[in-house]
Every structure is written in structure tokens, then in C-alpha cells.
Write a protein that holds these residues in place. Structure first.
Motif, short mmCIF file in Angstrom:
data_model
loop_
_atom_site.label_atom_id
_atom_site.label_comp_id
_atom_site.label_asym_id
_atom_site.label_seq_id
_atom_site.Cartn_x
_atom_site.Cartn_y
_atom_site.Cartn_z
N UNK A 29 -5.86 -9.64 -1.92
CA UNK A 29 -4.96 -8.83 -1.10
C UNK A 29 -5.62 -8.51 0.24
N UNK A 30 -6.90 -8.18 0.21
CA UNK A 30 -7.64 -7.92 1.44
C UNK A 30 -7.65 -9.15 2.34
N UNK A 31 -7.94 -10.30 1.76
CA UNK A 31 -7.97 -11.53 2.55
C UNK A 31 -6.59 -11.87 3.10
N UNK A 36 -2.69 -11.89 7.65
CA UNK A 36 -1.45 -11.37 8.23
C UNK A 36 -1.73 -10.72 9.58
N UNK A 37 -2.80 -9.95 9.65
CA UNK A 37 -3.16 -9.31 10.91
C UNK A 37 -3.50 -10.35 11.97
N UNK A 38 -4.25 -11.39 11.59
CA UNK A 38 -4.58 -12.44 12.55
C UNK A 38 -3.33 -13.15 13.06
N UNK A 39 -2.36 -13.38 12.18
CA UNK A 39 -1.11 -14.02 12.59
C UNK A 39 -0.34 -13.10 13.54
N UNK A 63 3.70 -3.49 15.72
CA UNK A 63 4.72 -4.46 15.31
C UNK A 63 4.74 -4.62 13.79
N UNK A 64 3.56 -4.69 13.18
CA UNK A 64 3.50 -4.79 11.72
C UNK A 64 4.08 -3.55 11.06
N UNK A 65 3.79 -2.38 11.61
CA UNK A 65 4.33 -1.13 11.06
C UNK A 65 5.85 -1.10 11.20
N UNK A 66 6.36 -1.55 12.33
CA UNK A 66 7.82 -1.60 12.53
C UNK A 66 8.47 -2.52 11.50
#
Length: 100
Positions: A29-31, A36-39, A63-66
């Protein structure tokens, strides 16, 4: 991403390495979160090529939070709709049982 020892994973974000300890069983999950963050960073960088460093990271995180908030709203709406369907089904079953 390099794998560390004892549950510690090393992920590289914007050229910085971060050693992060994942709870047992949560290493993947961490990886996945790092990927996901890098994308998100790459997507944000494509849209705003002049952003760098913290500003890029903050905008990507926002953006991820939205996206997460929108998914929660949709999930809640779907749960409400399913609950209505279950309630209607229970009501029909109840009426059928009472008629028998």
C-alpha cells in the motif's frame, strides 16, 4: 523505490529519498501510494510546467485530496441508493409475509 529493512521502504519523491516505515502487511500500500503521488506530480507538472518543489507537491496533493472527496461523495450517494433499494425490498418481503 528501494526496499529497506524491517518494514522500512525508501521512496524517492521529487529527487528526495524518504525512509518510511510501513505497518506489517501494508508495505505494498505504501509503494502504491508513492506511485500514485508520482503520477499526480507528473500530471500536475504537465499542466503547470513552471511549478517546482513545494508548490508542485502541494498542488498535486490538493488535486489528490479533491479526487478523494469526490470519490467519497459518489460512494455515499451509491450507499444511500443501495440502502433505499434494500429498504424497498424488505418492505415488499414484509408485506408478502404479512399477506400469507
Amino acid at each position: 523505490m528501494n526496499h529497506g529493512t524491517a518494514g522500512v521502504k525508501v521512496v524517492s519523491i521529487l529527487g528526495e529519498d524518504y525512509s518510511i516505515r510501513a505497518p506489517a502487511g501494508e508495505e505494498q500500500t505504501l509503494l502504491d501510494a508513492a506511485l500514485m503521488l508520482k503520477a499526480a506530480l507528473a500530471d500536475t507538472k504537465n499542466k503547470y510546467p513552471t511549478l517546482i518543489g513545494d508548490r508542485l507537491l502541494v498542488l498535486a496533493a490538493m488535486n489528490l485530496c479533491s479526487q478523494q472527496i469526490e470519490m467519497r461523495k459518489k460512494h455515499r450517494q451509491e450507499l444511500d441508493r443501495y440502502q433505499e433499494q434494500v429498504s424497498a425490498t424488505v418492505e415488499v418481503i414484509s408485506k408478502t409475509i404479512n399477506q400469507a
